[in-house]
Design a protein around this motif. Structure first.
Motif, mmCIF file in Angstrom:
data_model
loop_
_atom_site.group_PDB
_atom_site.id
_atom_site.type_symbol
_atom_site.label_atom_id
_atom_site.label_comp_id
_atom_site.label_asym_id
_atom_site.label_seq_id
_atom_site.Cartn_x
_atom_site.Cartn_y
_atom_site.Cartn_z
ATOM 1 N N GLN A 433 10.663 6.863 -4.897
ATOM 2 C CA GLN A 433 12.199 7.015 -4.315
ATOM 3 C C GLN A 433 11.593 8.612 -5.736
ATOM 4 N N LEU A 434 11.821 7.629 -7.053
ATOM 5 C CA LEU A 434 12.013 8.444 -8.410
ATOM 6 C C LEU A 434 10.619 9.197 -8.691
ATOM 7 N N ALA A 435 9.661 9.205 -7.850
ATOM 8 C CA ALA A 435 8.054 9.502 -7.379
ATOM 9 C C ALA A 435 7.910 9.806 -5.855
ATOM 10 N N PRO A 436 8.354 10.869 -5.777
ATOM 11 C CA PRO A 436 7.927 11.114 -3.830
ATOM 12 C C PRO A 436 6.837 12.108 -4.046
ATOM 13 N N PHE A 437 6.561 12.875 -5.267
ATOM 14 C CA PHE A 437 5.196 13.651 -5.505
ATOM 15 C C PHE A 437 4.092 11.923 -5.101
ATOM 16 N N ASP A 438 4.340 11.789 -5.934
ATOM 17 C CA ASP A 438 3.585 10.391 -5.542
ATOM 18 C C ASP A 438 2.762 10.031 -3.978
ATOM 19 N N LYS A 439 1.544 10.890 -3.696
ATOM 20 C CA LYS A 439 1.669 10.860 -2.242
ATOM 21 C C LYS A 439 0.897 8.689 -1.835
ATOM 22 N N ALA A 440 -0.010 8.445 -2.534
ATOM 23 C CA ALA A 440 -0.490 6.776 -2.857
ATOM 24 C C ALA A 440 1.037 6.411 -2.623
ATOM 25 N N LEU A 441 1.489 5.858 -3.632
ATOM 26 C CA LEU A 441 2.880 5.716 -3.378
ATOM 27 C C LEU A 441 3.658 5.738 -1.902
ATOM 28 N N ALA A 442 3.563 6.704 -1.513
ATOM 29 C CA ALA A 442 4.877 6.450 -0.836
ATOM 30 C C ALA A 442 4.139 6.299 0.343
ATOM 31 N N MET A 443 2.418 6.703 0.480
ATOM 32 C CA MET A 443 1.714 5.522 0.884
ATOM 33 C C MET A 443 2.165 3.767 1.842
ATOM 34 N N ASN A 444 1.869 2.958 0.042
ATOM 35 C CA ASN A 444 2.109 2.350 0.201
ATOM 36 C C ASN A 444 3.382 1.345 0.652
ATOM 37 N N ALA A 445 4.743 2.018 -0.049
ATOM 38 C CA ALA A 445 5.648 1.866 0.337
ATOM 39 C C ALA A 445 6.343 1.784 2.266
ATOM 40 N N ALA A 446 5.257 2.933 2.546
ATOM 41 C CA ALA A 446 6.006 2.899 4.056
ATOM 42 C C ALA A 446 4.670 2.026 4.581
ATOM 43 N N MET A 447 3.741 1.589 4.219
ATOM 44 C CA MET A 447 2.895 0.237 4.885
ATOM 45 C C MET A 447 3.951 -0.418 4.578
ATOM 46 N N MET A 448 4.429 -1.002 3.527
ATOM 47 C CA MET A 448 5.406 -2.289 3.443
ATOM 48 C C MET A 448 6.606 -2.111 4.073
ATOM 49 N N GLN A 449 7.226 -1.145 4.487
ATOM 50 C CA GLN A 449 7.831 -1.254 5.211
ATOM 51 C C GLN A 449 7.914 -1.146 6.719
ATOM 52 N N ALA A 450 6.878 -0.652 7.340
ATOM 53 C CA ALA A 450 5.769 -0.863 8.156
ATOM 54 C C ALA A 450 6.164 -2.415 8.566
ATOM 55 N N GLY A 451 5.087 -3.062 7.420
ATOM 56 C CA GLY A 451 5.448 -4.926 8.036
ATOM 57 C C GLY A 451 6.343 -4.705 8.025
ATOM 58 N N GLU A 452 7.543 -4.657 7.694
ATOM 59 C CA GLU A 452 8.694 -5.207 7.974
ATOM 60 C C GLU A 452 9.825 -4.977 9.078
ATOM 61 N N GLY A 453 9.236 -3.678 10.137
ATOM 62 C CA GLY A 453 10.160 -3.451 10.458
ATOM 63 C C GLY A 453 10.795 -2.426 11.197
ATOM 64 N N LYS A 454 10.605 -1.434 9.868
ATOM 65 C CA LYS A 454 11.348 -0.501 9.437
ATOM 66 C C LYS A 454 10.354 0.793 10.051
ATOM 67 N N ILE A 455 10.235 1.053 11.030
ATOM 68 C CA ILE A 455 9.632 2.039 11.938
ATOM 69 C C ILE A 455 9.814 3.212 10.967
#
Length: 523
Positions: A433-455
């Motif tokens: 959220q603090l660095a939405p411009f960092d695409k690699a970070l966004a990818m990793n956060a999204a993958m974590m959420q997907a692994g939790e079922g937060k599709i």
């Protein structure tokens, strides 16, 4: 292979190295390092803050004030020859690299010209427009809209009275439009229609995107259509269909756009100084040792290979030996030592910097990076990562919203094979959220959420990565995952299908402002 030797460093800054006085201009959203006059540096910093304020005014968007280390840091690297030495390319006029806690822009010598800005300034304004728009919007833009908006805002000029003009005709795209022409609007709206090898069609993509955006903003007959298009996109309508619904007949839009470009006069936003809100800029002259280390610091923060880093650290050590009591010198040495793979030396230099000045965030960052690198090979990983997190915890206390400690807290679990705690998961989400411009970070956060079922959340996070036209392998992987996630069930933990590509965390180069991130992104 290009080598970074003392000779190259001298060549890179030969024009100013002898009597250079380096200054740091610090403002709400930017930090600028330049060896120019105090007056020019202050004016440059003030203009950038006015630009930020004008974008906020025109778009109606506001972004959270960044923590000090999450501001955009701008290095004024010299003229065309200096930029060529730094990048290894004769075509680069300046470039920007987006990283959580380490966003960097490299520009040519400051040119505070009145009227239409110098092209190196246009590049910086274009890239900051991307930075602003990504930071202030939940949903990603189609390529034409993102580039059209960035070109629209980059065509700005600054008044000596404190006002500015925004949305001027994009003169830097005039030749492109004149020679390559305007492709059909359908080509802009449909991502599948973009073919990199089609030079005739792609040659005027930026100019055409600017033209369409400019017309939709200022043409009275099409008022509100851009808002309708954006609303349809956010509702899930694909770009081409959203364009047909919002703009009407696309062939007519083509005709209207060509007619629009033939006008002798175009509208723009004239913004008075009383409409802009900015805070004062603080100027600091760098001590002699820190000034002498600036060329090393610029090359280091641009990004180096291991071979280049081994050459660069020798230069850094020579300077540091002469200025052992300069905290800025020791921080730069710590970074050079870490880049070269000398982790213990990096920690020692960082500790000296912290002892001299405990308010230097990058000293903690470089020490923490080195400690994480050591922890990877440690026998007692729990103890090693705990030690590394003591450093990042100290940085978190110094700067609560610095994204790097939050990222590394999550990594301290993953890299030792432990299940991340709920707090660690929230930390990674907060960093994104603090660095939405960092695409690699966004990818990793999204993958974590997907692994939790937060599709649904994962799809929102992956969308900007997947839609990044210059994202390379990272964008390709994101598009693959989006296609899989669209079939996934909310609440059910998801993992990539076996045999499919994995996220790389590598950021590709933007042809408008070329540059490669070689530093750790925390992802």
């Amino acid at each position: 292979m290009r080598k970074i030797l003392a000779a190259l460093l001298l060549a890179l800054f030969a024009s100013t190295a002898a009597q250079a006085k380096w200054y740091e201009a610090s403002s709400e959203h930017f930090v600028i390092y330049a060896d120019d006059s105090e007056e020019d540096i202050l004016r440059f910093a003030e203009n950038l803050e006015r630009y930020h304020s004008a974008m906020s005014l025109v778009t109606g968007r506001a972004i959270e004030t960044p923590s000090p280390s999450n501001r955009v840091v701008i290095f004024v690297a010299g003229g065309k020859g200096d930029m060529r030495e730094l990048t290894g390319s004769r075509w680069v006029g300046g470039f920007y690299v987006a990283r959580a806690g380490a966003s960097r822009a490299f520009v040519q010598t400051i040119r505070n010209k009145s009227g239409y800005p110098h092209f190196s300034t246009v590049i910086l304004l274009h890239e900051y427009a991307h930075h602003f728009l990504i930071s202030s919007a939940r949903h990603s833009m189609p390529r034409w809209l993102g580039e059209g908006a960035a070109e629209f805002f980059a065509a700005s000029s600054f008044d000596s009275e404190g006002g500015m003009q925004l949305g001027m005709p994009a003169r830097h795209r005039a030749n492109e439009i004149s020679y390559a022409g305007i492709p059909p609007v359908e080509y802009l709206l449909d991502p599948k229609a973009f073919v990199e090898s089609d030079r005739e069609a792609s040659g005027s993509f930026y100019g055409a995107s600017w033209a369409l955006f400019h017309m939709l903003i200022f043409d009275d007959a099409r008022k509100g259509q851009l808002t309708s298009y954006w609303r349809l996109l956010n509702e899930g309508t694909d770009s081409l269909e959203a364009g047909k619904q919002a703009f009407g007949d696309l062939e007519q839009l083509d005709k209207d756009l060509k007619k629009y470009l033939k006008q002798k006069r175009m509208s723009l936003f004239r913004i008075g100084p009383d409409q802009l809100t900015t805070r004062p800029v603080t100027l600091r002259e760098l001590p002699k040792g820190e000034a002498k280390m600036m060329d090393v610091r610029i090359v280091s923060q641009h990004g180096v290979t291991r071979e280049e880093a081994l050459d660069l650290v020798e230069e850094a050590r020579k300077i540091a030996a002469k200025y052992p009591d300069d905290a800025g010198v020791q921080v730069a040495l710590a970074e050079a030592e870490f880049d070269a793979g000398f982790n213990e030396a990096a920690i020692a230099a960082a500790d000296r910097a912290i002892a001299l000045d405990p308010s230097r965030p990058n000293a903690y960052v470089q020490k923490g990076y080195a400690q994480f690198s050591i922890a990877e090979e440690a026998e007692d990983k729990d103890a090693a990562y705990a030690t590394a997190m003591e450093t990042f915890s100290a940085l978190n206390r110094l700067e609560n919203d610095h994204p790097v400690p939050l990222i590394h807290y999550y990594r301290s679990f993953v890299e030792r094979g432990a299940e991340p705690s709920e707090t660690a998961r929230h930390a990674l989400e907060r960093a994104s959220q603090l660095a939405p411009f960092d695409k690699a970070l966004a990818m990793n956060a999204a993958m974590m959420q997907a692994g939790e079922g937060k599709i649904a959340l994962a799809l929102v996070g992956l969308s900007p990565v997947a839609n990044n036209p210059h994202g390379g392998e990272l964008a390709d992987t994101a598009r693959l995952y989006v296609a899989q996630l669209e079939k996934a069930e909310e609440g059910t933990p998801w993992q990539p299908e076996e045999g499919e590509a994995k996220a790389t965390g590598n950021e590709a180069k933007d042809p408008v402002a070329e540059g490669a991130a070689k530093k750790p992104t925390g992802s």
